[in-house]
Motif scaffolding. Sequence first.
Motif, short mmCIF file in Angstrom:
data_model
loop_
_atom_site.label_atom_id
_atom_site.label_comp_id
_atom_site.label_asym_id
_atom_site.label_seq_id
_atom_site.Cartn_x
_atom_site.Cartn_y
_atom_site.Cartn_z
N SER A 25 16.66 28.29 32.50
CA SER A 25 16.18 29.44 31.72
C SER A 25 17.38 30.09 31.02
O SER A 25 17.51 30.02 29.81
CB SER A 25 15.44 30.43 32.62
OG SER A 25 16.27 30.81 33.72
N SER A 28 22.79 32.09 35.53
CA SER A 28 22.87 33.18 36.51
C SER A 28 24.21 33.90 36.34
O SER A 28 25.12 33.39 35.68
CB SER A 28 22.80 32.60 37.93
OG SER A 28 24.00 31.85 38.19
N ASP A 77 20.13 25.56 28.32
CA ASP A 77 19.13 26.53 28.76
C ASP A 77 18.22 26.86 27.59
O ASP A 77 18.63 26.78 26.43
CB ASP A 77 19.81 27.80 29.28
CG ASP A 77 20.58 27.53 30.57
OD1 ASP A 77 19.92 27.24 31.58
OD2 ASP A 77 21.82 27.59 30.56
N ILE A 84 17.55 40.87 31.47
CA ILE A 84 17.27 40.31 32.79
C ILE A 84 17.91 41.19 33.86
O ILE A 84 18.96 41.79 33.63
CB ILE A 84 17.79 38.84 32.89
CG1 ILE A 84 17.35 38.18 34.20
CG2 ILE A 84 19.28 38.76 32.66
CD1 ILE A 84 17.64 36.67 34.26
N ASP A 89 14.51 35.37 37.17
CA ASP A 89 13.77 34.85 36.01
C ASP A 89 12.49 35.64 35.75
O ASP A 89 12.08 35.78 34.60
CB ASP A 89 13.41 33.37 36.22
CG ASP A 89 14.55 32.43 35.83
OD1 ASP A 89 15.64 32.92 35.49
OD2 ASP A 89 14.32 31.22 35.87
N ILE A 92 12.77 38.48 33.14
CA ILE A 92 13.20 38.19 31.76
C ILE A 92 12.26 38.82 30.74
O ILE A 92 11.05 38.65 30.81
CB ILE A 92 13.32 36.67 31.53
CG1 ILE A 92 14.50 36.11 32.33
CG2 ILE A 92 13.49 36.35 30.04
CD1 ILE A 92 14.62 34.60 32.31
N LYS A 118 9.99 29.38 34.58
CA LYS A 118 10.25 30.30 33.47
C LYS A 118 10.82 29.55 32.27
O LYS A 118 10.46 29.81 31.13
CB LYS A 118 11.20 31.42 33.90
CG LYS A 118 11.26 32.55 32.91
CD LYS A 118 9.87 33.16 32.70
CE LYS A 118 9.90 34.61 32.39
NZ LYS A 118 8.57 35.21 32.27
N SER A 119 11.70 28.58 32.53
CA SER A 119 12.25 27.77 31.45
C SER A 119 11.14 27.02 30.73
O SER A 119 11.08 27.00 29.50
CB SER A 119 13.28 26.78 32.00
OG SER A 119 13.72 25.92 30.98
N SER A 140 12.30 24.48 40.68
CA SER A 140 13.62 25.12 40.66
C SER A 140 14.45 24.66 41.86
O SER A 140 13.94 24.51 42.97
CB SER A 140 13.45 26.63 40.70
OG SER A 140 14.71 27.25 40.87
#
Length: 161
Positions: A25, A28, A77, A84, A89, A92, A118-119, A140
């Motif tokens: 996504s 981090s 990504d 965020i 995620d 977002i 989320k991605s 994930s």
Amino acid sequence: MTTQTVVHNIPPLYDSESRVLLLGSIPSPKSREVRFFYGHPQNRFWRVLAAVLDEPMPASIPEKRAMCLKHHIALWDTIAQCNIAGASDTSIKNAVPNDIGRLLRESKIERIYATGGKSAELYRKLVEPQTHVPIIQLPSTSPANAAWSLERLIEAYRAIL
């Protein structure tokens, strides 16, 4: 936790021979700090990828880069910028996509996989209408995804082969 505006600071990892694209996504806080993908030591991404590719676990960023490129895997990504809270995620908002189309034009990428929900969601909403290349969602590798054991993750990620 307070929300902040994050701008992606890691260039895509790919070359003209890349065939598979793995999209997170957005990096981090730890990944932004080390300026490379999946930088948090508890994230299982590199253990999973090494197992799938039958390679030794890469220790350094140059080793991680080399392993990916050797196997024609690109990393980037979906999001170039967003608001965020920490690494969450689910928090977002106001996502702006990366130029995934450029990677597709400059490589041989045939398949795109999201390394989380989320991605995949944001790619389908913000990128796929332009690229017309579908994305396949993988689970994930974050330690927050405790429902998935390392063994189950490895089995799921074999799809990239």
